[in-house]
Design a protein around this motif. Sequence first.
Motif, PDB file in Angstrom:
ATOM      1  N   ASP A 242       2.258  -0.026   1.611  1.00 12.78           N
ATOM      2  CA  ASP A 242       1.036  -0.470   0.949  1.00 12.78           C
ATOM      3  C   ASP A 242       0.200  -1.290   1.924  1.00 12.78           C
ATOM      4  O   ASP A 242      -1.021  -1.192   1.949  1.00 12.78           O
ATOM      5  N   THR A 243       0.874  -2.121   2.722  1.00 12.12           N
ATOM      6  CA  THR A 243       0.193  -2.921   3.731  1.00 12.12           C
ATOM      7  C   THR A 243       1.107  -3.123   4.929  1.00 12.12           C
ATOM      8  O   THR A 243       2.325  -3.258   4.767  1.00 12.12           O
ATOM      9  N   ARG A 244       0.541  -3.138   6.104  1.00 13.18           N
ATOM     10  CA  ARG A 244       1.333  -3.393   7.307  1.00 13.18           C
ATOM     11  C   ARG A 244       1.601  -4.880   7.501  1.00 13.18           C
ATOM     12  O   ARG A 244       2.495  -5.248   8.257  1.00 13.18           O
ATOM     13  N   LEU A 253      12.840  -1.216   6.362  1.00 12.49           N
ATOM     14  CA  LEU A 253      12.129  -0.870   7.596  1.00 12.49           C
ATOM     15  C   LEU A 253      12.714  -1.611   8.795  1.00 12.49           C
ATOM     16  O   LEU A 253      12.940  -1.030   9.851  1.00 12.49           O
ATOM     17  N   ALA A 254      12.960  -2.909   8.623  1.00 12.85           N
ATOM     18  CA  ALA A 254      13.398  -3.739   9.749  1.00 12.85           C
ATOM     19  C   ALA A 254      14.751  -3.295  10.300  1.00 12.85           C
ATOM     20  O   ALA A 254      14.961  -3.293  11.525  1.00 12.85           O
ATOM     21  N   GLN A 255      15.673  -2.909   9.436  1.00 10.66           N
ATOM     22  CA  GLN A 255      17.003  -2.528   9.925  1.00 10.66           C
ATOM     23  C   GLN A 255      16.984  -1.222  10.720  1.00 10.66           C
ATOM     24  O   GLN A 255      17.558  -1.164  11.821  1.00 10.66           O
ATOM     25  N   TRP A 264       8.060   1.077  14.763  1.00 13.61           N
ATOM     26  CA  TRP A 264       6.987   0.699  13.838  1.00 13.61           C
ATOM     27  C   TRP A 264       5.843   1.703  13.843  1.00 13.61           C
ATOM     28  O   TRP A 264       5.126   1.843  12.846  1.00 13.61           O
ATOM     29  N   SER A 265       5.691   2.433  14.932  1.00 15.94           N
ATOM     30  CA  SER A 265       4.642   3.449  14.989  1.00 15.94           C
ATOM     31  C   SER A 265       4.943   4.641  14.077  1.00 15.94           C
ATOM     32  O   SER A 265       4.068   5.485  13.849  1.00 15.94           O
ATOM     33  N   ASP A 266       6.169   4.721  13.542  1.00 11.34           N
ATOM     34  CA  ASP A 266       6.512   5.800  12.625  1.00 11.34           C
ATOM     35  C   ASP A 266       5.897   5.613  11.246  1.00 11.34           C
ATOM     36  O   ASP A 266       5.925   6.544  10.432  1.00 11.34           O
ATOM     37  N   ILE A 267       5.359   4.430  10.962  1.00 15.37           N
ATOM     38  CA  ILE A 267       4.638   4.216   9.710  1.00 15.37           C
ATOM     39  C   ILE A 267       3.309   4.954   9.816  1.00 15.37           C
ATOM     40  O   ILE A 267       2.446   4.596  10.606  1.00 15.37           O
TER      41      ILE A 267
END
Length: 313
Positions: A242-244, A253-255, A264-267
Amino acid sequence: MKLFSAEEVHRLLDYPYLIEALRRAHLSEHPYGDHLLADDPAGSGNQFVSLLGWKAESAIAAKLVGVFPGNRDLDPPQASVQGIVAGFDPDTGAPRFVADGEAMTFRKTAAVSGLGAALLARRDSEVLLVVGAGGLAPHVLAAHCAARPSIRRVLVWNRTAERARRLAGGTELENVTVTATEDLDAATSEADVISCVTMSTTPLVRGDLLKPGCHLDLVGAYRPDMREADDRAMSRGTLFVDTRNGMEGAGDLAQPVGNGLLDWSDIRADFYELVQGGHPGRSDQDEVTVCKNVGGGHLDLFTAEALMARCDG
């Protein structure tokens, strides 16, 4: 100054209205937002959260809530999220309203997940699986059904099966059958939309079991040590948020980023990019989409604006 009870918040912010209000809000630029998260000095695991959103021409909204997971085990049980949301005039700083914080949080969080489904889930989705049966669960259930009216069956799973049965038995939706299940894996393989609303620190949803075209909505795992979906689910799906802002603190995501599975670029996109057309969203009917509901003060601000607009209207 107006005061909004929980009942008034739930009545005024019905999900078709609030989901559309959030969609329109994402057509504009991201407003200023900030947050403060404080842990109980006694080490209980309880937290207190302060979120601020400020849109110069519209409103200032501040949310002050405690997150006390053990409240549900009290006798009698209490809500795990309690507090207030306050709205202020952006020109004078004068208070305009105070609303029940739990109701505003439930409505906002569920509507954000509903908007994610509206943007990413298949239009012909028929089966919704809700993983978790806490206070937020009936709201994400209702929001997803509002976002995807094609849903005809809802399955509810919870570690404590009786809670799932109570939620299923107490839910009445027109043209929708709601039942509890004790077989999470079987339900996962059947669902077109899965919404996880838990406090789990270990993965619950197995990516190998996800149905082609499934949309996975991850609402819990708001801390780095929490997890609702396994690595296979995160690597198999196309990732959205929803938001970065603040996504680095979300365990789902972090794990995987921390262990090198993801970057993170995979978002692929956030809601601003999706709503404004910067990203097309779902690419085909068999694509698995994964959306992490991160949250933030700007969403509380948007919800506060929606509340005032409905009231003024």
